[in-house]
Motif scaffolding. Structure first.
Motif, short mmCIF file in Angstrom:
data_model
loop_
_atom_site.label_atom_id
_atom_site.label_comp_id
_atom_site.label_asym_id
_atom_site.label_seq_id
_atom_site.Cartn_x
_atom_site.Cartn_y
_atom_site.Cartn_z
N ASN A 21 0.92 -1.18 0.04
CA ASN A 21 0.09 0.08 -0.23
C ASN A 21 0.71 1.40 -0.10
O ASN A 21 0.60 2.20 -0.91
CB ASN A 21 -0.97 -0.02 1.08
N TYR A 22 1.93 1.17 0.90
CA TYR A 22 2.60 2.34 0.87
C TYR A 22 3.55 2.56 -0.31
O TYR A 22 3.59 3.89 -1.01
CB TYR A 22 3.50 2.48 2.10
N LEU A 23 4.11 1.62 -0.99
CA LEU A 23 4.82 1.63 -2.17
C LEU A 23 3.92 2.24 -3.09
O LEU A 23 4.09 3.07 -4.08
CB LEU A 23 5.45 0.27 -2.37
N GLY A 24 2.60 1.67 -3.39
CA GLY A 24 1.87 1.88 -4.35
C GLY A 24 1.59 3.49 -4.32
O GLY A 24 1.22 4.27 -5.28
N PHE A 25 1.27 3.89 -3.15
CA PHE A 25 1.04 5.37 -2.77
C PHE A 25 1.91 6.21 -3.34
O PHE A 25 1.84 7.03 -4.01
CB PHE A 25 0.62 5.40 -1.29
N PHE A 26 3.27 5.83 -2.90
CA PHE A 26 4.37 6.68 -3.42
C PHE A 26 4.67 6.47 -4.76
O PHE A 26 4.70 7.76 -5.36
CB PHE A 26 5.68 6.22 -2.60
N ARG A 27 4.57 5.46 -5.33
CA ARG A 27 4.43 5.51 -7.14
C ARG A 27 3.66 6.38 -7.56
O ARG A 27 3.96 7.07 -8.50
CB ARG A 27 4.47 4.01 -7.53
N SER A 28 2.19 6.24 -7.08
CA SER A 28 1.23 7.03 -7.66
C SER A 28 1.53 8.55 -7.63
O SER A 28 1.10 9.50 -8.42
CB SER A 28 -0.07 6.54 -7.08
N ARG A 29 2.03 8.93 -6.30
CA ARG A 29 2.34 10.31 -6.28
C ARG A 29 3.36 10.68 -7.17
O ARG A 29 3.33 12.00 -7.72
CB ARG A 29 2.62 10.67 -4.77
N VAL A 30 4.66 10.06 -7.43
CA VAL A 30 5.61 10.32 -8.40
C VAL A 30 4.99 10.39 -9.64
O VAL A 30 5.22 11.42 -10.39
CB VAL A 30 6.64 9.13 -8.38
N ILE A 31 4.03 9.40 -10.14
CA ILE A 31 3.44 9.60 -11.34
C ILE A 31 2.56 10.92 -11.56
O ILE A 31 2.84 11.74 -12.25
CB ILE A 31 2.64 8.50 -11.66
#
Length: 169
Positions: A21-31
């Motif tokens: 969940n955290y890695l997915g959130f961080f990736r989505s924010r970078v994108i």
């Protein structure tokens, strides 16, 4: 689409899900931040260390590749440092924003697959990633990845703020 922040009070089925969940959130924010920047900002540096937003995206993709596939899984990787050239991050002109974001998402799917199929206490495979030290557990590797993402997302937030683009979590 914005992923919701994985609040500490949000129920999860497992510790592994917390990491995904955290890695997915961080990736989505970078994108989202990259997509909010005007094209002329993507290959322009606003900092003395001279990195660009697209170089940061490529770096994060390779960070996951190095720690999960090359490191933890011990897989052979032809160019584990493919985000570096001449002692700095590098993106050649032929690589587009779309290509780099797709690569980040694809690497994220591979990382998620490893997390979902592996016990967090599993120790990584020996290999060059560990510099002659005992391999770390998946949990320790994931903590490191979270730190990388959080730190670099903060850097990118400053850059997007300077460019008058998207800021915040």
């Amino acid at each position: 689409m914005t992923m919701p922040f994985p609040e500490p009070t949000t129920p999860t089925a497992s510790r592994s899900e917390v990491f995904t969940n955290y890695l997915g959130f961080f990736r989505s924010r970078v994108i989202e931040k990259i997509e909010s920047l005007p094209d002329h900002e993507l290959r322009t540096s606003r900092v003395p260390s001279n990195w660009t937003p697209l170089e940061l995206v490529k770096h994060l993709t390779y960070v996951e590749l190095r720690w999960i596939e090359w490191g933890f899984q011990g897989q052979p990787v032809e160019t584990p440092w493919g985000d570096w050239k001449d002692d700095r991050w590098h993106v050649p002109p032929s690589e587009t924003k779309e290509d780099l974001l797709q690569d980040l998402q694809a690497q994220g799917r591979r990382t998620t697959s490893v997390i979902e199929s592996t016990n967090l206490s599993t120790q990584g495979q020996p290999g060059p990633r560990w510099r002659d030290q005992p391999p770390a557990t998946l949990e320790r590797v994931l903590f490191h990845l979270l730190q990388e993402y959080a730190r670099h997302l903060g850097h990118l937030d400053i850059i997007t703020e300077q460019a008058n683009a998207r800021t915040g979590e």
